[in-house]
Design a protein around this motif. Structure first.
Motif, mmCIF file in Angstrom:
data_model
loop_
_atom_site.group_PDB
_atom_site.id
_atom_site.type_symbol
_atom_site.label_atom_id
_atom_site.label_comp_id
_atom_site.label_asym_id
_atom_site.label_seq_id
_atom_site.Cartn_x
_atom_site.Cartn_y
_atom_site.Cartn_z
ATOM 1 N N GLY A 295 -12.254 21.401 14.833
ATOM 2 C CA GLY A 295 -11.545 21.144 13.583
ATOM 3 C C GLY A 295 -11.142 19.703 13.346
ATOM 4 N N ARG A 296 -11.149 18.861 14.391
ATOM 5 C CA ARG A 296 -10.813 17.444 14.205
ATOM 6 C C ARG A 296 -12.042 16.684 13.725
ATOM 7 N NH1 ARG A 296 -8.162 13.792 18.243
ATOM 8 N NH2 ARG A 296 -7.525 12.780 16.315
ATOM 9 N N ARG B 163 -8.964 9.962 10.024
ATOM 10 C CA ARG B 163 -9.052 11.166 10.838
ATOM 11 C C ARG B 163 -8.301 12.279 10.133
ATOM 12 N NH1 ARG B 163 -8.362 7.039 14.567
ATOM 13 N NH2 ARG B 163 -9.860 6.999 16.320
ATOM 14 N N TYR B 164 -8.800 13.496 10.268
ATOM 15 C CA TYR B 164 -8.086 14.629 9.680
ATOM 16 C C TYR B 164 -8.497 15.899 10.415
ATOM 17 C CZ TYR B 164 -12.471 15.347 7.069
ATOM 18 O OH TYR B 164 -13.798 15.532 6.715
ATOM 19 N N GLU B 165 -7.777 16.969 10.148
ATOM 20 C CA GLU B 165 -8.069 18.258 10.772
ATOM 21 C C GLU B 165 -8.413 19.294 9.708
ATOM 22 O OE1 GLU B 165 -5.805 19.862 13.879
ATOM 23 O OE2 GLU B 165 -5.259 17.922 14.740
ATOM 24 N N HIS C 213 -15.842 23.452 12.814
ATOM 25 C CA HIS C 213 -15.464 24.425 13.833
ATOM 26 C C HIS C 213 -16.751 25.067 14.328
ATOM 27 C CE1 HIS C 213 -11.032 24.569 13.473
ATOM 28 N NE2 HIS C 213 -11.262 24.191 12.227
ATOM 29 N N THR D 132 -17.090 15.036 14.907
ATOM 30 C CA THR D 132 -16.167 16.156 15.062
ATOM 31 C C THR D 132 -16.108 16.559 16.519
ATOM 32 O OG1 THR D 132 -15.628 18.420 14.363
ATOM 33 C CG2 THR D 132 -17.957 17.896 14.614
#
Length: 238
Positions: free
Chosen positions: A42-43, A64-66, A140, A38
């Motif tokens: 947030g990514r 990959r995601y957020e 985060h 990360t």
């Protein structure tokens, strides 16, 4: 979970530097094992170890995601405690889910960060937040801000969707306060000697509500995480 400043956009990644060294030499990860990276904002990159070097990993990216930032945001103004209780408070609040920790040299703080102690204290708190964020798998990572004066704390409370001050003589319990669904909830935790009358008056004038956490008086190092648990549950973040 490991932290990488850049997650790229190609099919592969290299995890090097201190994080890569820890993964390869301390954690001894091997080819075929799963690894999540990360950027702390947030990514996320879900990966599989392709190859292991002395101090780095070669990774294949699965996806990959957020992750959206949680709402409402929880900000805790932490009165500077003595000894290592500040790091303990930061560690527990990070694990619980607090978004921002604001060091506050209150008038009754025994510890005071002055001169080179500011950088040292901030360094310890920020390192603690980073490691606790990794341990608790937070995508985060929390922010540990620069120390805030009492005037700055009043500004934070004035601009918040809800400002709260933990106080042992308050009449309203924290569990009954109406909560916003957006914006910042700012909670002030006093040091060992508590919030002074002058500080409380100033925070009230800024729109803050004094609240009672419970029937017992908690240490400054545990009051923040206890308040966070109540608020995170009531806002639905837990």
């Amino acid at each position: 979970m490991f932290i990488a400043q850049e997650l790229g956009d190609g099919p592969g990644l290299t995890l090097d530097g201190p994080e890569g060294r820890h993964a390869a030499a301390v954690r001894r990860l091997r080819a075929g094992e799963r690894v999540d990276l990360t950027d702390g904002a947030g990514r996320v990159a879900e990966c599989v170890v392709r190859e292991v070097a002395k101090d780095a990993l070669g990774l294949d990216v699965l996806r990959r995601y957020e992750v959206p930032a949680p709402r409402p945001r929880l900000v805790v103004v932490q009165g500077l405690p003595k000894g290592d209780r500040g790091e303990l408070a930061v560690e527990m609040m990070t694990e619980a889910g607090v978004d921002v920790v604001v060091p506050w040299p209150a008038s009754r703080s025994i510890a005071q960060w002055k001169g080179d102690k500011v950088a040292k204290g901030l360094g310890r708190w920020r390192a603690t937040a980073r490691e606790a964020g990794k341990q608790s798998r937070r995508f985060h990572l929390p922010e540990v801000s620069e120390p805030a004066t009492t005037a700055r704390v009043a500004e934070l409370l004035s601009g918040a969707a809800l400002g709260l001050v933990l106080h042992e003589e308050a009449a309203e319990p924290l569990s009954k306060v109406a909560l916003p669904v957006e914006g910042d909830i700012v909670v002030v935790v006093g040091p060992e000697g508590g919030v002074s009358g002058e500080e409380l008056d100033r925070f009230r004038a800024a729109g803050a509500v004094p609240v009672l956490l419970g029937p017992t008086v908690l240490r400054t190092s545990t009051a923040g995480v206890a308040a966070a648990a109540v608020l995170l549950t009531r806002t639905g973040r837990w």
